[in-house]
Design a protein around this motif. Structure first.
Motif, PDB file in Angstrom:
ATOM      1  N   ALA A  15       0.829  -1.205   0.000  1.00 44.22           N
ATOM      2  CA  ALA A  15       0.000   0.000   0.000  1.00 44.22           C
ATOM      3  C   ALA A  15       0.865   1.257   0.000  1.00 44.22           C
ATOM      4  O   ALA A  15       0.571   2.232  -0.710  1.00 44.22           O
ATOM      5  CB  ALA A  15      -0.927  -0.003   1.215  1.00 44.22           C
ATOM      6  N   MET A  16       1.945   1.228   0.778  1.00 42.13           N
ATOM      7  CA  MET A  16       2.864   2.379   0.826  1.00 42.13           C
ATOM      8  C   MET A  16       3.549   2.593  -0.514  1.00 42.13           C
ATOM      9  O   MET A  16       3.732   3.724  -0.964  1.00 42.13           O
ATOM     10  CB  MET A  16       3.898   2.166   1.935  1.00 42.13           C
ATOM     11  CG  MET A  16       3.330   2.235   3.348  1.00 42.13           C
ATOM     12  SD  MET A  16       4.560   1.922   4.624  1.00 42.13           S
ATOM     13  CE  MET A  16       5.639   3.327   4.410  1.00 42.13           C
ATOM     14  N   LYS A  17       3.921   1.490  -1.190  1.00 41.75           N
ATOM     15  CA  LYS A  17       4.577   1.585  -2.497  1.00 41.75           C
ATOM     16  C   LYS A  17       3.618   2.173  -3.534  1.00 41.75           C
ATOM     17  O   LYS A  17       3.999   3.039  -4.332  1.00 41.75           O
ATOM     18  CB  LYS A  17       5.055   0.212  -2.945  1.00 41.75           C
ATOM     19  CG  LYS A  17       5.888   0.233  -4.228  1.00 41.75           C
ATOM     20  CD  LYS A  17       6.393  -1.157  -4.582  1.00 41.75           C
ATOM     21  CE  LYS A  17       7.275  -1.140  -5.840  1.00 41.75           C
ATOM     22  NZ  LYS A  17       6.560  -0.646  -7.015  1.00 41.75           N
ATOM     23  N   LYS A  18       2.359   1.717  -3.506  1.00 40.77           N
ATOM     24  CA  LYS A  18       1.382   2.232  -4.453  1.00 40.77           C
ATOM     25  C   LYS A  18       1.149   3.724  -4.236  1.00 40.77           C
ATOM     26  O   LYS A  18       1.032   4.498  -5.192  1.00 40.77           O
ATOM     27  CB  LYS A  18       0.063   1.460  -4.303  1.00 40.77           C
ATOM     28  CG  LYS A  18       0.109   0.046  -4.871  1.00 40.77           C
ATOM     29  CD  LYS A  18      -1.238  -0.634  -4.719  1.00 40.77           C
ATOM     30  CE  LYS A  18      -1.193  -2.055  -5.306  1.00 40.77           C
ATOM     31  NZ  LYS A  18      -2.504  -2.747  -5.132  1.00 40.77           N
ATOM     32  N   ALA A  19       1.053   4.112  -2.942  1.00 38.78           N
ATOM     33  CA  ALA A  19       0.839   5.530  -2.634  1.00 38.78           C
ATOM     34  C   ALA A  19       2.020   6.368  -3.103  1.00 38.78           C
ATOM     35  O   ALA A  19       1.850   7.472  -3.640  1.00 38.78           O
ATOM     36  CB  ALA A  19       0.628   5.707  -1.128  1.00 38.78           C
ATOM     37  N   LYS A  20       3.233   5.824  -2.912  1.00 40.08           N
ATOM     38  CA  LYS A  20       4.443   6.536  -3.336  1.00 40.08           C
ATOM     39  C   LYS A  20       4.493   6.671  -4.850  1.00 40.08           C
ATOM     40  O   LYS A  20       4.813   7.733  -5.388  1.00 40.08           O
ATOM     41  CB  LYS A  20       5.678   5.788  -2.825  1.00 40.08           C
ATOM     42  CG  LYS A  20       6.984   6.509  -3.072  1.00 40.08           C
ATOM     43  CD  LYS A  20       8.154   5.741  -2.469  1.00 40.08           C
ATOM     44  CE  LYS A  20       9.468   6.468  -2.736  1.00 40.08           C
ATOM     45  NZ  LYS A  20      10.631   5.711  -2.164  1.00 40.08           N
ATOM     46  N   ASP A  21       4.163   5.580  -5.567  1.00 42.24           N
ATOM     47  CA  ASP A  21       4.164   5.615  -7.034  1.00 42.24           C
ATOM     48  C   ASP A  21       3.122   6.596  -7.567  1.00 42.24           C
ATOM     49  O   ASP A  21       3.376   7.332  -8.532  1.00 42.24           O
ATOM     50  CB  ASP A  21       3.901   4.215  -7.588  1.00 42.24           C
ATOM     51  CG  ASP A  21       5.057   3.258  -7.312  1.00 42.24           C
ATOM     52  OD1 ASP A  21       6.150   3.740  -6.983  1.00 42.24           O
ATOM     53  OD2 ASP A  21       4.846   2.024  -7.415  1.00 42.24           O
ATOM     54  N   ALA A  22       1.952   6.595  -6.915  1.00 42.58           N
ATOM     55  CA  ALA A  22       0.889   7.500  -7.348  1.00 42.58           C
ATOM     56  C   ALA A  22       1.290   8.954  -7.141  1.00 42.58           C
ATOM     57  O   ALA A  22       1.039   9.815  -7.991  1.00 42.58           O
ATOM     58  CB  ALA A  22      -0.398   7.198  -6.575  1.00 42.58           C
ATOM     59  N   ALA A  23       1.958   9.223  -6.005  1.00 41.37           N
ATOM     60  CA  ALA A  23       2.410  10.590  -5.722  1.00 41.37           C
ATOM     61  C   ALA A  23       3.472  11.028  -6.727  1.00 41.37           C
ATOM     62  O   ALA A  23       3.461  12.165  -7.208  1.00 41.37           O
ATOM     63  CB  ALA A  23       2.962  10.671  -4.296  1.00 41.37           C
ATOM     64  N   ALA A  24       4.384  10.108  -7.057  1.00 40.57           N
ATOM     65  CA  ALA A  24       5.443  10.424  -8.024  1.00 40.57           C
ATOM     66  C   ALA A  24       4.847  10.677  -9.412  1.00 40.57           C
ATOM     67  O   ALA A  24       5.277  11.586 -10.131  1.00 40.57           O
ATOM     68  CB  ALA A  24       6.456   9.288  -8.073  1.00 40.57           C
ATOM     69  N   LYS A  25       3.871   9.883  -9.791  1.00 44.93           N
ATOM     70  CA  LYS A  25       3.232  10.038 -11.100  1.00 44.93           C
ATOM     71  C   LYS A  25       2.502  11.372 -11.188  1.00 44.93           C
ATOM     72  O   LYS A  25       2.559  12.068 -12.199  1.00 44.93           O
ATOM     73  CB  LYS A  25       2.262   8.889 -11.336  1.00 44.93           C
ATOM     74  CG  LYS A  25       1.649   8.884 -12.719  1.00 44.93           C
ATOM     75  CD  LYS A  25       0.767   7.656 -12.915  1.00 44.93           C
ATOM     76  CE  LYS A  25       0.158   7.644 -14.306  1.00 44.93           C
ATOM     77  NZ  LYS A  25      -0.720   6.464 -14.498  1.00 44.93           N
TER      78      LYS A  25
END
Length: 215
Positions: free
Chosen positions: A176-186
């Motif tokens: 979940a943390m990785k997805k949130a990080k990827d979404a923020a970066a995108k």
């Protein structure tokens, strides 16, 4: 004169501050329930200790049966000498006083519900509050013709199941943390990318050819 007025104002402010602190201390109420151990310690207790008890091992001379089911289920049928403490209400004032008295008497609290899994959450809460004298009765309860049927159940791989649950929870949290990080970066990349307006192409008019022939 100005210095005197300034001193007066400082004195009044200091007195008011002291009064506020005193009032706050007098009105402060210490929480009734304070955790004495960490959740990780409670998990370790389940992972490393035999916390299950079978019916044949019940000895009411130094144990107290705690029925965690609702009042309705308890009235339909319960184990002899059991005390009803509905799981969501196990920390109310009345139940807390009873549990504390039983602990002071040196009694082991034997929790049971419809099945052992339903008793794990209350077990964890009580253990964190300092009740280290607790067990879970490894039984399943059902009804047949309005009569309570209690059967022993073998909890296989209980320790492995708890450990697997912990590992799975950690894995899901990391994902979940990785997805949130990827979404923020995108989102950041899209926001920083310049917006280029589409180029408008105006079609060229065709040149009229002279008409051949004529007078």
């Amino acid at each position: 004169m100005k210095e005197l007025e300034k001193t007066k104002r400082i004195s009044i402010a200091a007195v008011m501050t002291i009064l506020v602190v005193i009032i706050a201390l007098l009105s402060y109420k210490r929480p009734k329930h304070l955790y004495t151990t960490q959740p990780t310690d409670a998990l370790a207790q389940i992972l490393n200790t035999d916390y299950l008890l079978s019916q044949k091992d019940i000895n009411l001379t130094n144990q107290a049966l705690i029925d965690l089911r609702s009042q309705f289920d308890f009235d339909k049928g319960h184990l002899e000498n059991a005390i009803n403490m509905y799981a969501p209400e196990i920390l109310n004032d009345e139940n807390s006083d009873v549990l504390t008295d039983l602990k002071e008497q040196g009694k082991t609290l034997v929790l049971y519900s419809n099945n052992p899994n339903e008793a794990i959450a209350p077990y964890m809460v009580l253990y964190q509050l300092g009740f280290d004298n607790i067990k879970i009765l490894s039984v399943v309860n059902s009804y047949y013709q309005n009569k309570l049927i209690t059967k022993d159940v073998t909890v296989e791989n209980a320790l492995a199941d708890v450990n697997a649950f912990i590992q799975e929870s950690i894995k899901k949290k990391e994902e979940a943390m990785k997805k949130a990080k990827d979404a923020a970066a995108k989102t950041k990349y899209v926001a920083s990318k310049p917006i280029i307006a589409p180029k408008i192409v105006v079609p060229k008019k065709k040149k009229k050819m002279p008409v051949e022939g004529g007078c």
